[in-house]
Design an enzyme around this catalytic site. Structure first.
Site, mmCIF file in Angstrom:
data_model
loop_
_atom_site.group_PDB
_atom_site.id
_atom_site.type_symbol
_atom_site.label_atom_id
_atom_site.label_comp_id
_atom_site.label_asym_id
_atom_site.label_seq_id
_atom_site.Cartn_x
_atom_site.Cartn_y
_atom_site.Cartn_z
ATOM 1 N N ARG A 133 85.164 47.835 33.850
ATOM 2 C CA ARG A 133 84.804 49.249 33.784
ATOM 3 C C ARG A 133 85.949 50.130 33.303
ATOM 4 O O ARG A 133 85.726 51.239 32.819
ATOM 5 C CB ARG A 133 84.241 49.727 35.121
ATOM 6 C CG ARG A 133 82.848 49.179 35.392
ATOM 7 C CD ARG A 133 82.252 49.770 36.662
ATOM 8 N NE ARG A 133 82.982 49.390 37.838
ATOM 9 C CZ ARG A 133 82.762 48.275 38.546
ATOM 10 N NH1 ARG A 133 81.800 47.458 38.194
ATOM 11 N NH2 ARG A 133 83.493 47.997 39.605
ATOM 12 N N GLU A 156 90.370 40.535 49.441
ATOM 13 C CA GLU A 156 90.072 40.412 50.871
ATOM 14 C C GLU A 156 89.713 38.949 51.188
ATOM 15 O O GLU A 156 90.164 38.383 52.170
ATOM 16 C CB GLU A 156 88.911 41.345 51.215
ATOM 17 C CG GLU A 156 88.865 41.667 52.680
ATOM 18 C CD GLU A 156 87.796 42.704 52.991
ATOM 19 O OE1 GLU A 156 87.325 43.362 52.051
ATOM 20 O OE2 GLU A 156 87.438 42.821 54.171
HETATM 21 P P1 AMP Z 1 91.163 47.319 44.364
HETATM 22 O O1 AMP Z 1 91.832 46.185 43.654
HETATM 23 O O2 AMP Z 1 90.933 47.030 45.816
HETATM 24 O O3 AMP Z 1 91.858 48.638 44.147
HETATM 25 O O4 AMP Z 1 89.708 47.420 43.762
HETATM 26 C C1 AMP Z 1 89.517 48.052 42.565
HETATM 27 C C2 AMP Z 1 88.566 47.330 41.667
HETATM 28 O O5 AMP Z 1 87.381 46.916 42.340
HETATM 29 C C3 AMP Z 1 88.151 48.260 40.573
HETATM 30 O O6 AMP Z 1 88.153 47.533 39.349
HETATM 31 C C4 AMP Z 1 86.770 48.722 40.963
HETATM 32 O O7 AMP Z 1 85.936 48.763 39.843
HETATM 33 C C5 AMP Z 1 86.270 47.715 41.990
HETATM 34 N N1 AMP Z 1 85.802 48.352 43.239
HETATM 35 C C6 AMP Z 1 86.360 48.218 44.469
HETATM 36 N N2 AMP Z 1 85.688 48.897 45.404
HETATM 37 C C7 AMP Z 1 84.671 49.505 44.765
HETATM 38 C C8 AMP Z 1 83.607 50.389 45.185
HETATM 39 N N3 AMP Z 1 83.454 50.791 46.452
HETATM 40 N N4 AMP Z 1 82.746 50.832 44.237
HETATM 41 C C9 AMP Z 1 82.889 50.443 42.941
HETATM 42 N N5 AMP Z 1 83.850 49.619 42.499
HETATM 43 C C10 AMP Z 1 84.738 49.150 43.389
#
Ligand code: AMP
Length: 173
Positions: free
Chosen positions: A61, A98
């Site tokens: 995205r 996670e």
């Molecule tokens: P993080 O690595 O934990 O910061 O997760 C970020 C990645 O996971 C991004 O590429 C987001 O597109 C996706 N992501 C994580 N949580 C969500 C959420 N609640 N809604 C949409 N996309 C998410």
């Protein structure tokens, strides 16, 4: 003009992709040309004139927002991709989720002359994904000016985990 409340264009999907996660769906935002344009306008205004050589987009995205931003700024677009997608020599980094782990890659020659870059993704949650992208960009010889997101889930503390790199987001929850 930056005058729309972007939260009205972000759809909340409960329990996707698993129970307890509220998914922030940006397909509804990019489905509205004025809302999409507003996102790119704000980012382009922010990074214009800051001597940025490239915009880095994180699969998948992140590509949606990084490509029009790079075009608007008139700078290179560099993709960070999932393993096995980039055809030339890559650097790879593995990072923890996670449950389990993920890998991301960048072309080794993505930044021939170094330079300052902004990394773009749709959403900041824990910061694991963008932290891995930052590692790749630095390994490939560029310096990270800022990490930019459409959406930030502030309650997960990603911004603090990414310090001292500056973080910018348009919408915070
Ligand atoms: P993080 O690595 O934990 O910061 O997760 C970020 C990645 O996971 C991004 O590429 C987001 O597109 C996706 N992501 C994580 N949580 C969500 C959420 N609640 N809604 C949409 N996309 C998410």
């Amino acid at each position: 003009m930056a005058d729309k409340d972007l939260t009205e264009y972000i759809r909340n999907i409960p329990d996707f992709p698993q129970p307890g996660i509220q998914f922030k769906d940006v397909t509804t935002l990019i489905g509205h040309p004025q809302a999409f344009a507003q996102v790119i306008d704000v980012l382009a205004e922010r990074y214009h004139g800051r001597d940025i050589q490239a915009i880095v987009g994180v699969e998948s995205r992140g590509f949606i927002f990084s490509a029009p931003l790079a075009l608007r700024l008139g700078v290179s677009l560099v993709p960070v991709r999932k393993p096995g997608k980039l055809p030339a020599e890559t650097y790879q980094v593995e990072y923890d989720l996670e449950y389990g782990s993920n890998k991301l890659e960048i072309h080794r020659d993505a930044f021939e002359h170094g330079g300052r870059v902004v990394i773009v993704d749709d959403l900041l949650a824990t910061g694991g994904t963008i932290g891995a992208a930052r590692t790749l960009v630095e390994r490939a010889g560029a310096s990270v000016e800022e990490l930019a997101f459409v959406i930030e889930l502030s309650f997960l503390g990603g911004r603090d985990r990414l310090a001292p790199t500056p973080v910018f987001s348009l919408v915070q929850y």
